[in-house]
Design an enzyme around this catalytic site. Structure first.
Site, short mmCIF file in Angstrom:
data_model
loop_
_atom_site.label_atom_id
_atom_site.label_comp_id
_atom_site.label_asym_id
_atom_site.label_seq_id
_atom_site.Cartn_x
_atom_site.Cartn_y
_atom_site.Cartn_z
N SER A 39 0.84 -1.20 0.00
CA SER A 39 0.00 0.00 0.00
C SER A 39 0.88 1.25 0.00
O SER A 39 0.59 2.22 -0.71
CB SER A 39 -0.91 0.04 1.23
N TRP A 40 1.95 1.21 0.79
CA TRP A 40 2.87 2.34 0.84
C TRP A 40 3.51 2.56 -0.53
O TRP A 40 3.63 3.70 -1.00
CB TRP A 40 3.94 2.12 1.92
N TRP A 69 -10.32 24.56 11.98
CA TRP A 69 -10.18 25.92 12.53
C TRP A 69 -11.52 26.63 12.68
O TRP A 69 -11.78 27.28 13.70
CB TRP A 69 -9.24 26.72 11.60
N ARG A 77 -17.73 18.64 10.30
CA ARG A 77 -16.27 18.42 10.26
C ARG A 77 -15.94 17.02 9.78
O ARG A 77 -15.12 16.81 8.89
CB ARG A 77 -15.69 18.59 11.66
N GLU A 91 -9.09 9.04 -6.53
CA GLU A 91 -7.94 9.38 -7.36
C GLU A 91 -6.97 8.18 -7.47
O GLU A 91 -6.38 7.94 -8.52
CB GLU A 91 -7.23 10.61 -6.78
N GLU A 98 -6.06 3.88 -15.03
CA GLU A 98 -5.24 4.45 -16.12
C GLU A 98 -4.02 3.57 -16.39
O GLU A 98 -3.70 3.26 -17.54
CB GLU A 98 -4.74 5.83 -15.70
N GLU A 107 -3.19 1.98 -27.54
CA GLU A 107 -3.95 2.29 -28.77
C GLU A 107 -5.31 2.86 -28.42
O GLU A 107 -5.88 2.51 -27.39
CB GLU A 107 -4.16 0.99 -29.57
N ASP A 117 -12.75 7.38 -18.63
CA ASP A 117 -13.73 8.45 -18.38
C ASP A 117 -14.55 8.15 -17.12
O ASP A 117 -14.84 9.06 -16.34
CB ASP A 117 -14.68 8.58 -19.58
N SER A 120 -12.51 8.87 -14.14
CA SER A 120 -12.39 10.31 -13.99
C SER A 120 -13.68 10.89 -13.40
O SER A 120 -13.64 11.79 -12.54
CB SER A 120 -12.15 10.89 -15.39
N1 LIG Z 1 -6.47 4.27 -25.02
C1 LIG Z 1 -7.44 5.20 -25.08
N2 LIG Z 1 -8.49 5.01 -25.92
C2 LIG Z 1 -9.48 5.93 -25.97
N3 LIG Z 1 -9.52 7.08 -25.28
C3 LIG Z 1 -8.51 7.32 -24.43
C4 LIG Z 1 -7.41 6.40 -24.28
N4 LIG Z 1 -6.54 6.91 -23.39
C5 LIG Z 1 -7.09 8.06 -22.98
N5 LIG Z 1 -8.25 8.32 -23.58
C6 LIG Z 1 -9.14 9.49 -23.37
O1 LIG Z 1 -8.39 10.56 -22.86
C7 LIG Z 1 -8.82 10.91 -21.54
C8 LIG Z 1 -7.64 11.25 -20.66
O2 LIG Z 1 -6.76 10.12 -20.63
P1 LIG Z 1 -5.77 9.86 -19.44
O3 LIG Z 1 -6.63 9.63 -18.24
O4 LIG Z 1 -4.80 8.80 -19.80
O5 LIG Z 1 -5.06 11.28 -19.39
P2 LIG Z 1 -4.36 11.97 -18.18
O6 LIG Z 1 -4.07 13.35 -18.65
O7 LIG Z 1 -3.23 11.09 -17.74
O8 LIG Z 1 -5.50 12.01 -17.02
P3 LIG Z 1 -5.25 12.40 -15.48
O9 LIG Z 1 -5.12 13.89 -15.45
O10 LIG Z 1 -6.52 11.91 -14.78
O11 LIG Z 1 -4.02 11.68 -15.02
C9 LIG Z 1 -9.57 9.68 -21.04
O12 LIG Z 1 -10.52 10.01 -20.05
C10 LIG Z 1 -10.21 9.18 -22.34
O13 LIG Z 1 -11.38 9.92 -22.66
#
Ligand SMILES: Nc1ncnc2c1ncn2[C@@H]1O[C@H](COP(=O)(O)OP(=O)(O)OP(=O)(O)O)[C@@H](O)[C@H]1O
Length: 142
Positions: A39-40, A69, A77, A91, A98, A107, A117, A120
């Site tokens: 975990s660390w 505060w 709180r 996160e 990711e 790809e 997405d 996110s």
């Molecule tokens: N392999 C993929 N195929 C299709 N869409 C993708 C792919 N990789 C990323 N995306 C699109 O791009 C967006 C951002 O991708 P990613 O989360 O990798 O970027 P990031 O900038 O590293 O995000 P974060 O700021 O959360 O770290 C995703 O939410 C998705 O919509």
């Protein structure tokens, strides 16, 4: 004689259980130590690799400081502190998804994009909940 055998059986049974118990406890402690280490490692890797995680940790420190505060009720709180931690949890999951998606393939793919997405959106919704907790907290001051 029968009593002697029963006594031996009880004593040896007890010793066997004790040894077994100590073995199990040792295994449990080793597993616990491993889990804490992993975990660390996860926290450290996310901290070093993800700017957004560092930003949320800083936002959480400010939010927690203000929540402690200001003269807020204990309930509000607790809500602010717990939701703040949940944003960090979201996160961490976002980062895990990711990493897993990018490890499988970088790809462009509809499902990969949807997975990222959704992760996110989980962070965004938990942050929204945190904002809502703050609105409730601030309104309660007036
Ligand atoms: N392999 C993929 N195929 C299709 N869409 C993708 C792919 N990789 C990323 N995306 C699109 O791009 C967006 C951002 O991708 P990613 O989360 O990798 O970027 P990031 O900038 O590293 O995000 P974060 O700021 O959360 O770290 C995703 O939410 C998705 O919509």
């Amino acid at each position: 004689m029968g009593g002697f055998f029963i006594a031996c059986h009880t004593v040896f049974g007890f010793l066997f259980d004790l040894l077994n118990y100590r073995g199990r406890m040792r295994k449990l402690v080793t597993h616990l130590k491993d889990r804490i280490r992993w975990s660390w490692q996860g926290l450290a890797a996310t901290w070093h690799g993800e700017y957004s995680f560092r930003a949320w940790v800083c936002a959480n420190l400010v939010s927690a400081g203000l929540a402690l505060w200001l003269p807020l009720s204990d309930g509000v709180r607790a809500l602010i502190l717990v939701i703040g931690l949940l944003v960090l949890v979201a996160e961490l999951f976002n980062t895990a998804i990711e990493r897993a998606v990018d490890h499988t393939s970088t790809e462009h793919n509809l499902l990969a994009g949807q997975a990222k997405d959704a992760a996110s959106a989980a962070v965004a919704l938990s942050a929204l909940a945190g904002g809502l907790a703050w609105v409730i907290g601030l309104l309660s001051l007036f």
